[in-house]
Write a protein that holds these residues in place. Structure first.
Motif, PDB file in Angstrom:
ATOM      1  N   LYS A  29      12.992   2.431   0.556  1.00 27.19           N
ATOM      2  CA  LYS A  29      14.175   3.218   0.194  1.00 27.19           C
ATOM      3  C   LYS A  29      13.853   4.182  -0.953  1.00 27.19           C
ATOM      4  O   LYS A  29      14.317   5.319  -0.976  1.00 27.19           O
ATOM      5  CB  LYS A  29      15.322   2.281  -0.197  1.00 27.19           C
ATOM      6  N   ILE A  30      13.035   3.698  -1.908  1.00 22.01           N
ATOM      7  CA  ILE A  30      12.635   4.559  -3.020  1.00 22.01           C
ATOM      8  C   ILE A  30      11.823   5.746  -2.495  1.00 22.01           C
ATOM      9  O   ILE A  30      12.003   6.886  -2.933  1.00 22.01           O
ATOM     10  CB  ILE A  30      11.811   3.757  -4.045  1.00 22.01           C
ATOM     11  N   LEU A  31      10.930   5.471  -1.534  1.00 17.29           N
ATOM     12  CA  LEU A  31      10.134   6.542  -0.944  1.00 17.29           C
ATOM     13  C   LEU A  31      11.014   7.550  -0.220  1.00 17.29           C
ATOM     14  O   LEU A  31      10.777   8.769  -0.295  1.00 17.29           O
ATOM     15  CB  LEU A  31       9.107   5.951   0.034  1.00 17.29           C
ATOM     16  N   GLU A  32      12.041   7.057   0.484  1.00 16.72           N
ATOM     17  CA  GLU A  32      12.967   7.955   1.181  1.00 16.72           C
ATOM     18  C   GLU A  32      13.705   8.850   0.191  1.00 16.72           C
ATOM     19  O   GLU A  32      13.943  10.037   0.465  1.00 16.72           O
ATOM     20  CB  GLU A  32      13.966   7.123   1.989  1.00 16.72           C
ATOM     21  N   VAL A  56       3.568  10.433  -0.107  1.00 18.05           N
ATOM     22  CA  VAL A  56       4.610   9.508   0.353  1.00 18.05           C
ATOM     23  C   VAL A  56       4.196   8.853   1.658  1.00 18.05           C
ATOM     24  O   VAL A  56       4.361   7.646   1.845  1.00 18.05           O
ATOM     25  CB  VAL A  56       5.951  10.246   0.532  1.00 18.05           C
ATOM     26  N   GLN A  57       3.611   9.650   2.571  1.00 17.51           N
ATOM     27  CA  GLN A  57       3.180   9.118   3.863  1.00 17.51           C
ATOM     28  C   GLN A  57       2.072   8.084   3.697  1.00 17.51           C
ATOM     29  O   GLN A  57       2.062   7.050   4.368  1.00 17.51           O
ATOM     30  CB  GLN A  57       2.698  10.258   4.765  1.00 17.51           C
ATOM     31  N   ILE A  58       1.136   8.350   2.785  1.00 16.95           N
ATOM     32  CA  ILE A  58       0.039   7.412   2.551  1.00 16.95           C
ATOM     33  C   ILE A  58       0.572   6.092   2.012  1.00 16.95           C
ATOM     34  O   ILE A  58       0.164   5.013   2.454  1.00 16.95           O
ATOM     35  CB  ILE A  58      -0.992   8.025   1.580  1.00 16.95           C
ATOM     36  N   VAL A  59       1.500   6.176   1.049  1.00 19.79           N
ATOM     37  CA  VAL A  59       2.078   4.958   0.476  1.00 19.79           C
ATOM     38  C   VAL A  59       2.839   4.179   1.542  1.00 19.79           C
ATOM     39  O   VAL A  59       2.739   2.950   1.625  1.00 19.79           O
ATOM     40  CB  VAL A  59       3.020   5.303  -0.702  1.00 19.79           C
ATOM     41  N   ARG A  60       3.589   4.889   2.382  1.00 20.98           N
ATOM     42  CA  ARG A  60       4.355   4.214   3.437  1.00 20.98           C
ATOM     43  C   ARG A  60       3.430   3.489   4.408  1.00 20.98           C
ATOM     44  O   ARG A  60       3.690   2.346   4.790  1.00 20.98           O
ATOM     45  CB  ARG A  60       5.226   5.231   4.181  1.00 20.98           C
ATOM     46  N   HIS A  61       2.358   4.141   4.822  1.00 23.79           N
ATOM     47  CA  HIS A  61       1.422   3.506   5.754  1.00 23.79           C
ATOM     48  C   HIS A  61       0.669   2.358   5.084  1.00 23.79           C
ATOM     49  O   HIS A  61       0.365   1.348   5.729  1.00 23.79           O
ATOM     50  CB  HIS A  61       0.416   4.537   6.292  1.00 23.79           C
ATOM     51  N   ALA A  62       0.380   2.497   3.799  1.00 27.07           N
ATOM     52  CA  ALA A  62      -0.306   1.422   3.082  1.00 27.07           C
ATOM     53  C   ALA A  62       0.569   0.187   2.981  1.00 27.07           C
ATOM     54  O   ALA A  62       0.086  -0.944   3.066  1.00 27.07           O
ATOM     55  CB  ALA A  62      -0.714   1.908   1.691  1.00 27.07           C
ATOM     56  N   LEU A  63       1.880   0.384   2.828  1.00 25.57           N
ATOM     57  CA  LEU A  63       2.809  -0.737   2.725  1.00 25.57           C
ATOM     58  C   LEU A  63       2.900  -1.515   4.038  1.00 25.57           C
ATOM     59  O   LEU A  63       3.076  -2.735   4.039  1.00 25.57           O
ATOM     60  CB  LEU A  63       4.200  -0.239   2.333  1.00 25.57           C
ATOM     61  N   SER A  64       2.792  -0.810   5.164  1.00 25.79           N
ATOM     62  CA  SER A  64       2.891  -1.463   6.471  1.00 25.79           C
ATOM     63  C   SER A  64       1.544  -1.911   7.012  1.00 25.79           C
ATOM     64  O   SER A  64       1.455  -2.529   8.071  1.00 25.79           O
ATOM     65  CB  SER A  64       3.551  -0.515   7.483  1.00 25.79           C
ATOM     66  N   PHE A  65       0.480  -1.601   6.283  1.00 24.97           N
ATOM     67  CA  PHE A  65      -0.885  -1.879   6.714  1.00 24.97           C
ATOM     68  C   PHE A  65      -1.098  -3.356   7.033  1.00 24.97           C
ATOM     69  O   PHE A  65      -1.641  -3.719   8.073  1.00 24.97           O
ATOM     70  CB  PHE A  65      -1.850  -1.432   5.618  1.00 24.97           C
ATOM     71  N   GLY A  66      -0.664  -4.250   6.139  1.00 24.09           N
ATOM     72  CA  GLY A  66      -0.916  -5.674   6.309  1.00 24.09           C
ATOM     73  C   GLY A  66      -0.100  -6.320   7.412  1.00 24.09           C
ATOM     74  O   GLY A  66      -0.385  -7.456   7.805  1.00 24.09           O
ATOM     75  N   ASP A  67       0.911  -5.609   7.926  1.00 26.90           N
ATOM     76  CA  ASP A  67       1.764  -6.175   8.975  1.00 26.90           C
ATOM     77  C   ASP A  67       1.237  -5.893  10.379  1.00 26.90           C
ATOM     78  O   ASP A  67       1.764  -6.426  11.355  1.00 26.90           O
ATOM     79  CB  ASP A  67       3.189  -5.607   8.853  1.00 26.90           C
ATOM     80  N   LYS A  68       0.210  -5.049  10.490  1.00 23.08           N
ATOM     81  CA  LYS A  68      -0.290  -4.651  11.801  1.00 23.08           C
ATOM     82  C   LYS A  68      -1.507  -5.473  12.205  1.00 23.08           C
ATOM     83  O   LYS A  68      -2.272  -5.927  11.360  1.00 23.08           O
ATOM     84  CB  LYS A  68      -0.641  -3.163  11.801  1.00 23.08           C
ATOM     85  N   GLN A  69      -1.655  -5.642  13.520  1.00 22.65           N
ATOM     86  CA  GLN A  69      -2.780  -6.411  14.043  1.00 22.65           C
ATOM     87  C   GLN A  69      -3.909  -5.483  14.475  1.00 22.65           C
ATOM     88  O   GLN A  69      -3.697  -4.297  14.748  1.00 22.65           O
ATOM     89  CB  GLN A  69      -2.328  -7.266  15.224  1.00 22.65           C
ATOM     90  N   ILE A  70      -5.100  -6.046  14.553  1.00 18.09           N
ATOM     91  CA  ILE A  70      -6.289  -5.269  14.906  1.00 18.09           C
ATOM     92  C   ILE A  70      -6.141  -4.609  16.276  1.00 18.09           C
ATOM     93  O   ILE A  70      -6.574  -3.467  16.470  1.00 18.09           O
ATOM     94  CB  ILE A  70      -7.537  -6.170  14.864  1.00 18.09           C
TER      95      ILE A  70
END
Length: 227
Positions: free
Chosen positions: A34-37, A52-66
């Motif tokens: 929300k802060i990023l938005e 902003v895009q890099i931070v957003r993708h970095a935040l979701s990085f650990g939730d994705k599978q190989i």
């Protein structure tokens, strides 16, 4: 307040020295999104859109599978350990746009025995087999593991190509350091040698064509039976 101030003030200063200033607030991922938005829509924000895009993708990085970022098996360019090093093979490798290739010993079983780097073939025009120039290191990861597991594997092994397997230990694809970086920055890394931008889309397209072809062949077979 007046009575206790001679005690409270020194005590407060002492606690400030021991504990330091008040710690920063801890935010959940949803709150950070929300802060990023807010920064995206606020014209006074000093954070660039790309940041902003890099931070957003970095935040979701650990939730994705190989398996969500790997190059599927159907479009993986691999070489045989017994292939001869020569102009034909070198030309084929250069045309793929890749710089490293998994090396197999038994193509049907996908028994990988090493990794071939194009940099190791610089100045080599002919002579020997792939096994004479390949690195014998092979590392495996499971398709359901998180991307941060792959990143840790890259950093700990200094190896930039991992073989991806499923629950049955079957080869299903490969993942590279480049795939991980692309996921963090949210952008495809391509250069003049890349034939395709997204190999996963290529794999989907090939799978759709194969399914269409099988359907057509099945229809033709049924027509012949009827006639």
């Amino acid at each position: 307040i007046l009575v206790l101030s001679p005690i409270a003030k020194p005590l407060g200063k002492l606690l400030d020295r021991w504990l330091g200033e008040e710690g920063p607030s801890v935010y959940s991922k949803e709150e950070l999104y929300k802060i990023l938005e807010e920064h995206e829509v606020n014209k006074d924000s000093d954070i660039e859109e790309d940041e902003v895009q890099i931070v957003r993708h970095a935040l979701s990085f650990g939730d994705k599978q190989i398996r969500s970022v790997m190059t599927p098996r159907s479009v993986v360019n691999a070489v045989s350990a017994s292939d001869d090093i020569g102009p034909v093979l070198l030309d084929e490798l250069h045309k793929t746009g890749h710089s490293r290739f998994p090396v197999f010993n038994d193509k049907q079983a996908q028994n990988f025995v090493g990794t071939l780097y194009l940099r190791d073939l610089v100045g080599v025009s002919t002579g020997g087999n792939v096994k004479d120039h390949m690195s014998k290191k092979v590392y495996y990861v499971h398709e359901e593991q998180a991307l941060d597991h792959a990143l840790k594997a890259f950093l700990s092994t200094s190896h930039h190509l991992l073989i991806v397997v499923n629950t049955f230990e079957e080869f299903v694809g490969v993942v590279t350091m480049e795939d991980i970086i692309e996921e963090i920055i949210g952008r495809e890394i391509t250069d003049e040698f890349d034939k395709y931008e997204d190999m996963r889309e290529v794999a989907k397209s090939l799978a759709a064509k194969e399914a269409k072809q099988r359907k057509a062949n099945s229809k033709n077979s049924s027509d012949k039976v009827i006639s």
